[in-house]
Motif scaffolding. Structure first.
Motif, PDB file in Angstrom:
ATOM      1  N   ALA A 248      42.022  62.391  36.201  1.00  0.00           N
ATOM      2  CA  ALA A 248      42.323  60.968  36.376  1.00  0.00           C
ATOM      3  C   ALA A 248      41.232  60.125  35.737  1.00  0.00           C
ATOM      4  CB  ALA A 248      42.463  60.644  37.859  1.00  0.00           C
ATOM      5  N   LYS A 249      41.648  59.088  35.023  1.00  0.00           N
ATOM      6  CA  LYS A 249      40.723  58.135  34.393  1.00  0.00           C
ATOM      7  C   LYS A 249      41.023  56.742  34.950  1.00  0.00           C
ATOM      8  CE  LYS A 249      38.934  61.225  31.618  1.00  0.00           C
ATOM      9  NZ  LYS A 249      39.223  61.202  30.182  1.00  0.00           N
ATOM     10  N   GLN A 250      39.983  55.926  35.075  1.00  0.00           N
ATOM     11  CA  GLN A 250      40.119  54.590  35.660  1.00  0.00           C
ATOM     12  C   GLN A 250      39.688  53.544  34.646  1.00  0.00           C
ATOM     13  OE1 GLN A 250      38.481  54.083  39.612  1.00  0.00           O
ATOM     14  NE2 GLN A 250      37.891  51.980  39.165  1.00  0.00           N
ATOM     15  N   SER A 251      40.436  52.446  34.592  1.00  0.00           N
ATOM     16  CA  SER A 251      40.132  51.366  33.662  1.00  0.00           C
ATOM     17  C   SER A 251      39.053  50.470  34.249  1.00  0.00           C
ATOM     18  CB  SER A 251      41.392  50.540  33.391  1.00  0.00           C
ATOM     19  OG  SER A 251      41.778  49.835  34.569  1.00  0.00           O
ATOM     20  N   TYR A 252      38.554  49.567  33.387  1.00  0.00           N
ATOM     21  CA  TYR A 252      37.670  48.533  33.883  1.00  0.00           C
ATOM     22  C   TYR A 252      38.483  47.532  34.706  1.00  0.00           C
ATOM     23  CZ  TYR A 252      34.191  50.294  30.612  1.00  0.00           C
ATOM     24  OH  TYR A 252      33.312  51.092  29.949  1.00  0.00           O
ATOM     25  N   ALA A 253      37.864  46.895  35.663  1.00  0.00           N
ATOM     26  CA  ALA A 253      38.561  45.922  36.502  1.00  0.00           C
ATOM     27  C   ALA A 253      38.640  44.572  35.800  1.00  0.00           C
ATOM     28  CB  ALA A 253      37.845  45.772  37.844  1.00  0.00           C
ATOM     29  N   ILE A 254      39.763  43.884  35.958  1.00  0.00           N
ATOM     30  CA  ILE A 254      39.929  42.528  35.435  1.00  0.00           C
ATOM     31  C   ILE A 254      40.214  41.616  36.617  1.00  0.00           C
ATOM     32  CG2 ILE A 254      40.802  43.356  33.219  1.00  0.00           C
ATOM     33  CD1 ILE A 254      43.575  42.556  34.139  1.00  0.00           C
ATOM     34  N   THR A 255      39.865  40.347  36.451  1.00  0.00           N
ATOM     35  CA  THR A 255      40.029  39.367  37.512  1.00  0.00           C
ATOM     36  C   THR A 255      41.177  38.425  37.172  1.00  0.00           C
ATOM     37  OG1 THR A 255      37.674  39.479  38.031  1.00  0.00           O
ATOM     38  CG2 THR A 255      38.890  37.575  38.854  1.00  0.00           C
ATOM     39  N   ILE A 256      42.071  38.233  38.089  1.00  0.00           N
ATOM     40  CA  ILE A 256      43.191  37.302  37.931  1.00  0.00           C
ATOM     41  C   ILE A 256      42.946  36.128  38.871  1.00  0.00           C
ATOM     42  CG2 ILE A 256      45.665  36.968  38.229  1.00  0.00           C
ATOM     43  CD1 ILE A 256      46.109  39.826  37.501  1.00  0.00           C
ATOM     44  N   ALA A 257      42.799  34.905  38.253  1.00  0.00           N
ATOM     45  CA  ALA A 257      42.638  33.673  39.013  1.00  0.00           C
ATOM     46  C   ALA A 257      43.933  32.880  38.922  1.00  0.00           C
ATOM     47  CB  ALA A 257      41.466  32.849  38.484  1.00  0.00           C
ATOM     48  N   VAL A 258      44.454  32.461  40.045  1.00  0.00           N
ATOM     49  CA  VAL A 258      45.730  31.749  40.104  1.00  0.00           C
ATOM     50  C   VAL A 258      45.461  30.253  40.247  1.00  0.00           C
ATOM     51  CG1 VAL A 258      47.918  31.548  41.323  1.00  0.00           C
ATOM     52  CG2 VAL A 258      46.786  33.776  41.160  1.00  0.00           C
ATOM     53  N   LYS A 259      45.940  29.485  39.223  1.00  0.00           N
ATOM     54  CA  LYS A 259      45.787  28.025  39.252  1.00  0.00           C
ATOM     55  C   LYS A 259      46.917  27.389  40.045  1.00  0.00           C
ATOM     56  CE  LYS A 259      45.879  27.484  34.863  1.00  0.00           C
ATOM     57  NZ  LYS A 259      45.806  26.857  33.517  1.00  0.00           N
ATOM     58  N   MET A 260      46.630  26.138  40.481  1.00  0.00           N
ATOM     59  CA  MET A 260      47.648  25.391  41.214  1.00  0.00           C
ATOM     60  C   MET A 260      48.770  24.990  40.266  1.00  0.00           C
ATOM     61  SD  MET A 260      47.132  21.991  43.519  1.00  0.00           S
ATOM     62  CE  MET A 260      45.872  22.803  44.450  1.00  0.00           C
ATOM     63  N   ALA A 261      49.948  24.925  40.778  1.00  0.00           N
ATOM     64  CA  ALA A 261      51.095  24.543  39.962  1.00  0.00           C
ATOM     65  C   ALA A 261      50.971  23.096  39.479  1.00  0.00           C
ATOM     66  CB  ALA A 261      52.384  24.716  40.758  1.00  0.00           C
ATOM     67  N   GLY A 262      51.575  22.758  38.304  1.00  0.00           N
ATOM     68  CA  GLY A 262      51.443  21.418  37.704  1.00  0.00           C
ATOM     69  C   GLY A 262      51.998  20.337  38.594  1.00  0.00           C
ATOM     70  N   TRP A 263      53.140  20.541  39.186  1.00  0.00           N
ATOM     71  CA  TRP A 263      53.729  19.492  40.017  1.00  0.00           C
ATOM     72  C   TRP A 263      52.857  19.180  41.228  1.00  0.00           C
ATOM     73  CZ3 TRP A 263      55.072  20.444  45.077  1.00  0.00           C
ATOM     74  CH2 TRP A 263      55.128  21.772  45.466  1.00  0.00           C
TER      75      TRP A 263
END
Length: 800
Positions: A588-603
Motif C-alpha cells: 500500500a502507498k499513500q499520497s500527500y495530504a491536500i486541504t479542501i477549504a469550503v467558501k461561503m456561497a455567493g448568494w
C-alpha cells in the motif's frame, strides 16, 4: 439356671438403645490415643518388645462401642484389628532390626478417627550369617553352590560373598539380589590354590542401611583342570586351493564326559567326545584360524591353529564400459581373471560365461550390446578351470547395469507462478525426464551462479533470487541441467518471462481535486481523483479524511486512476484528504495530504453585504439624528441664558470689561468674539464687519463651608463654548469664535462701593465665606462644517 431374667435384661437394653437412636444420633468424642513401646524405644536385637495402644472415648452411654486399631511402621500398616476393648498390645518377640522404624497408632470410632504421637523403635545389632558350600575342592572355573543365611532376621537382605587369599588380599566375588533371610547361588573360582570364602548381608531401613558381621571363613582348595586339547594339521598349514588336509583334535585327561569341538569363524566343523579327526578339501576363502575346544561341565579349554589357502587363479572380475551408460550408447561387459599358479592352471582350459539375472547370455569373455531399458539388469560372470583332476568354478560379484536416461531440457519458472517486482523470489528448475542425480546450475543477473543436485524423483532445484526491478531482467536467468559430464541442457530463452505472472507494485499515488484545487464554494460537486504512474491492475484506491476514523470510499479499477465524488459540498467537508493505492503486490502507498477549504456561497455573501449596508445606513441616520438633537438642545440653552442676562442689565462690552478694575466688588464678565464671513448654501446672511458683542452670565456658587478655604485672589477659568446661530455665516478657514469671561472674586464685598452700583442685584449670590474667585472663560465656536447648528465649547480657567 433360668435365663429368662438375662434375656429380659438384654431386651430392655436393646429397647433403651433403640429409643436413644429414635430420639437422635448418639454423641461421642475421642479424647486421647496413646502409644507406648515397652520395655524401651532402643533395644537389642532378640529382645521381646510390646507396642501398646490405648484410646479414651467420651460418649452418652453407648453400649458395645467398638474401636478399630491400625498400627503403622513408617506409614506401612503392620497390624489392624477391631475390638470393643480400649487397649491393643502388639508383640514383637523377638524383635529384629527390620522392626526398627517410626510407629503410629490410629483409632477409628464410627466416623471419627484420631492418631497417636509417633514413637521411634531402634533395634540394635544383627545376627551373624552362616555360610554353606557343596564343594570345598572345586576345579578351576568349575561351578559349585554356596548358601548364606541369617534365619533369625526379617526383611529383605542383600547377601555378599568374599574370597580371601593366603596373602591377605580379599575381594568380593558375588552379590545377590535382595531376598529373604537366606540366599543360594553358584560360585566360580579361577585362581588355582587355597583361599577362604565368607559372606555377610545388608538390610535397608528407613533410617539407612545396616551391614552385619561376616560369617565364619571356609577354606577352599581350587584344583587345576588339565583338559587343554592338542590339535595337528596334516600335511601342512600352507596349502593350495583344491588340496586335502586333515585336522586332529584330542584331549588327554582321566576325566570323563569331555567333549571336543572343531570350529572356524564360529561355525562348528565337527564334534566328538575326547578326540576327533576332520578331513576336507580346502577352497579359496578357507584361510583363517581353526579352533579346537574341550568342554567339561561348564569348564572350557581352547587351542588355536592357523591355515593359509593360496588361490590358483583369482576370482573373476566383470567390468562395464562406459561407466555412465546412456540409452543408445554402446555397452561392453568384460570378464577377467588372474592366474597365480600357472604350473597348475592352463589359460587354455579357462571357460568364461556371462549371465544376466542368473540367465546365461553368452559363453565368452566379452559381451557387447546397445544400452536400452531391456538390457538393464544384474550381470555376473563365471570362470571354470581344471587342475589335477579337480574342477574349480569361480563367480564374480554382480554388476548392475542400468542405462541412464539423458536429461531433458529444463523448465524454469517462478515458484508460485507470480513475481512481484522489487521483492525477492524463488526459481524452480526442473527437467521432466533424466536419470538421477541431476545437477542444476542457475545463471542470472549480477553474476548469479549457484549449483544444486537433486536425487529424489520428481524434485527440482529451488534457487533463491534477490529482487529485480525491471521485467527485462527475467531474460537474464538461465538454468543448465546435466546428469553426466558430457551431457548438458539449457532452458529456452524467454521461457521464464512468458510463463510468469508479473506484478508491478503501484507507485506513490497523487490526489487531485476537481474542478480546481484550493477553495471551493458551498453546494458544488467535488471529485477527488487518485492516480498512480505505475502498477499492475486491478488497483484498489481508498480515500481518507484526516482525523476521521475509517475509510471514506474504496474503488477497484483496471486502470491507473480512481475517483470519489462529494456532492453538494459543505463546511462539514472541509479538511485534509489523502488516498492510498494497492494491488496484488500487497504494497500500500499513500499520497500527500491536500486541504479542501469550503467558501461561503455567493448568494449568502450578497445577503450579508445588503444587511451590512442597511445596518450602516441605519447607524448613520441615528448619529445624524442624535447630533441634530444635541445642537437643538444647546441652542435653546444659549438663547435662554442670553435672554436672562439682558433682562437683568448685566451685559458688559469688551471695552467696558477692560476698564473694570480688579478691586471693584462684584463680577466682571468680558467676552471676545471673533467671527468670519462666509456664504451659506441655503441662507444668504451677511455678518457685520464688527462683531456684535455677546454676553454671558457666570455665577459663582457659595463655597462649601466644609471645604478648605482656597487661596485668596483672582483666578481665571477658561471655558470653551461652541455656539452658532442660524443665519450667521461661519468662518471658512475653520477658526472658531472665542469668548472670554473674567470673574473677579474679592474678599470683602463691603469695602468696594463700585459693587454696590453695578452688582447690587447679586447680593444674594455672593460668596458667604468672605471671598470670590476670578474666572476667565473663553467661548470657541467650531465653524469648520459651515453648519449654522455647530455647537460651541466654553473653557474657563482661574486667574491667580
Amino acid at each position: 439356671m433360668d435365663s429368662r431374667p438375662h434375656n429380659l435384661l438384654l431386651l430392655l437394653t436393646s429397647l433403651l438403645h433403640f429409643s436413644q437412636c429414635a430420639r437422635g444420633q448418639s454423641s461421642y468424642i475421642i479424647d486421647t490415643v496413646g502409644l507406648a513401646i515397652q520395655p524401651s524405644s532402643t533395644v537389642q536385637s532378640g529382645t521381646p518388645v510390646t507396642i501398646r495402644c490405648q484410646v479414651g472415648v467420651s460418649h452418652d452411654n453407648i453400649p458395645n462401642l467398638t474401636h478399630t486399631f491400625q498400627l503403622t511402621r513408617d506409614d506401612v500398616i503392620v497390624h489392624s484389628s477391631t475390638t470393643t476393648e480400649d487397649l491393643l498390645d502388639y508383640e514383637l518377640n523377638p524383635v529384629r532390626a527390620a522392626d526398627s522404624g517410626n510407629y503410629e497408632c490410629r483409632v477409628t470410632v464410627k466416623d471419627k478417627s484420631k492418631a497417636s504421637f509417633i514413637h521411634k523403635l531402634d533395634v540394635t545389632g544383627l545376627q551373624t550369617p552362616s555360610l554353606d558350600l557343596n564343594k570345598t575342592m572345586p576345579y578351576e572355573s568349575e561351578e559349585f553352590m554356596a548358601a548364606c543365611s541369617a534365619p533369625e532376621e526379617k526383611g529383605s537382605l542383600v547377601f555378599r560373598f568374599y574370597q580371601r587369599f593366603r596373602n591377605g588380599e580379599s575381594q568380593k566375588i558375588k552379590q545377590t539380589a535382595p531376598a529373604g533371610n537366606s540366599s543360594e547361588t553358584t560360585l566360580i573360582l579361577r585362581v588355582i590354590g587355597e583361599s577362604f570364602l565368607s559372606c555377610d548381608y545388608e538390610i535397608n531401613l528407613v533410617s539407612g542401611p545396616r551391614r552385619s558381621n561376616r560369617s565364619a571363613e571356609i577354606p577352599v582348595i581350587v584344583k587345576g583342570l588339565y583338559i587343554s586339547p592338542i590339535m595337528n594339521v596334516l600335511p601342512f598349514s600352507d596349502v593350495y586351493e583344491g588340496d586335502v588336509i586333515e585336522v586332529i583334535c584330542k584331549v588327554v585327561s582321566p576325566l570323563k564326559d569331555i567333549e571336543v569341538f572343531l570350529t572356524r569363524d564360529r561355525r562348528i566343523l565337527k564334534q566328538a567326545p575326547v578326540s576327533l579327526v576332520h578331513r576336507f578339501t580346502v577352497k579359496e576363502g578357507d584361510s583363517g584360524e581353526l579352533v579346537c575346544k574341550a568342554e567339561w561341565g561348564s569348564v572350557q579349554k581352547e587351542t588355536y591353529h592357523t591355515i593359509t589357502v593360496q588361490e590358483l587363479f583369482s576370482k573373476p572380475h566383470l567390468t562395464v564400459e562406459p561407466v555412465d551408460v546412456f540409452q543408445g550408447d554402446r555397452l561392453a561387459l568384460t570378464c577377467s581373471v588372474s592366474v597365480y599358479v600357472p604350473e597348475r592352471i592352463n589359460n587354455n582350459t579357462l571357460q568364461f560365461s556371462i549371465y544376466k539375472d542368473n540367465t546365461r547370455v553368452v559363453d565368452a569373455k566379452t559381451y557387447v550390446t546397445v544400452a536400452s531399458p531391456s538390457k538393464n539388469g544384474h550381470y555376473n560372470c563365471k570362470v571354470q578351470a581344471d587342475s589335477h583332476a579337480e574342477r574349480f568354478v569361480k563367480e564374480s560379484q554382480p554388476v548392475v547395469v542400468k542405462a541412464k536416461v539423458p536429461v531433458s531440457k529444463p523448465v524454469l519458472r517462478v515458484v508460485g507462478g507470480t513475481l512481484v517486482l522489487g521483492k525477492p523470489f524463488q526459481l524452480l528448475c526442473h527437467s521432466g525426464s533424466g536419470t538421477l542425480p541431476i545437477t542444476y546450475t542457475m545463471y542470472g543477473p549480477n553474476k548469479l551462479l549457484e549449483t544444486k543436485a537433486v536425487s529424489e524423483e520428481g524434485d527440482g532445484a529451488i534457487f533463491n533470487s534477490s529482487a529485480i526491478y525491471k521485467i527485462s531482467d527475467l531474460n537474464n536467468f538461465l538454468c543448465h541441467a546435466k546428469n553426466s559430464q558430457q551431457r548438458t541442457t539449457t532452458t529456452e530463452s524467454g521461457q521464464l518471462r512468458r510463463s510468469t505472472n508479473i506484478i508491478e507494485p503501484v507507485s506513490k499515488p497523487v490526489l487531485r481535486v476537481l474542478p480546481s484545487m484550493g477553495d471551493v464554494s458551498e453546494g458544488q460537486d467535488v471529485t477527488l481523483t487518485c492516480s498512480v504512474q505505475r502498477g499492475t491492475p486491478p488497483i484498489s484506491f481508498s480515500w481518507y479524511r484526516t482525523n476521521t476514523a475509517g475509510v471514506l470510499a474504496s474503488q477497484t479499477a483496471m486502470n491507473l486512476e480512481g475517483s470519489h465524488s462529494i456532492s453538494n459540498i459543505g463546511g462539514q467537508h472541509q479538511g485534509e484528504y489523502y488516498c492510498t493505492s494497492t494491488n496484488p503486490a500487497d504494497e500500500a502507498k499513500q499520497s500527500y495530504a491536500i486541504t479542501i477549504a469550503v467558501k461561503m456561497a455567493g448568494w449568502k455573501k450578497g445577503l450579508i453585504a445588503v444587511f451590512c449596508i442597511l445596518l450602516l445606513l441605519a447607524l448613520i441616520l441615528v448619529i445624524i439624528f442624535k447630533k441634530r438633537l444635541l445642537q437643538f438642545k444647546r441652542k435653546t440653552t444659549m438663547e435662554l441664558s442670553v435672554k436672562a442676562a439682558s433682562n437683568k442689565g448685566e451685559r458688559l462690552s469688551l471695552t467696558q470689561a477692560a476698564n473694570v478694575t480688579p478691586g471693584i466688588m462684584g463680577k466682571s464678565v468680558w467676552s471676545e468674539h471673533v467671527s468670519g464671513s462666509e456664504s451659506d448654501d441655503q441662507n444668504s446672511v451677511t455678518s457685520p464687519e464688527k462683531p456684535e458683542p455677546q454676553y454671558t452670565e457666570v455665577q459663582t456658587k457659595q463655597a462649601d463651608p466644609n471645604r478648605v478655604p482656597v487661596k485668596k485672589g483672582t483666578e481665571t477659568v477658561y471655558s470653551e463654548v461652541r455656539n452658532s446661530k442660524q443665519g450667521v455665516p461661519e468662518q471658512a478657514d475653520g477658526q472658531g469664535t472665542v469668548e472670554y469671561a473674567q470673574l473677579n472674586h474679592e474678599t470683602d464685598d463691603k469695602n468696594d462701593p463700585g459693587n454696590l452700583d453695578n452688582h447690587g442685584n447679586h447680593d444674594d449670590n455672593g460668596v458667604q465665606d468672605g471671598y470670590t474667585d476670578e474666572m476667565k472663560c473663553g467661548v470657541v465656536s467650531d465653524d469648520k462644517t459651515a453648519d449654522p447648528q455647530n455647537e460651541t465649547v466654553t473653557h474657563c480657567q482661574p486667574v491667580n
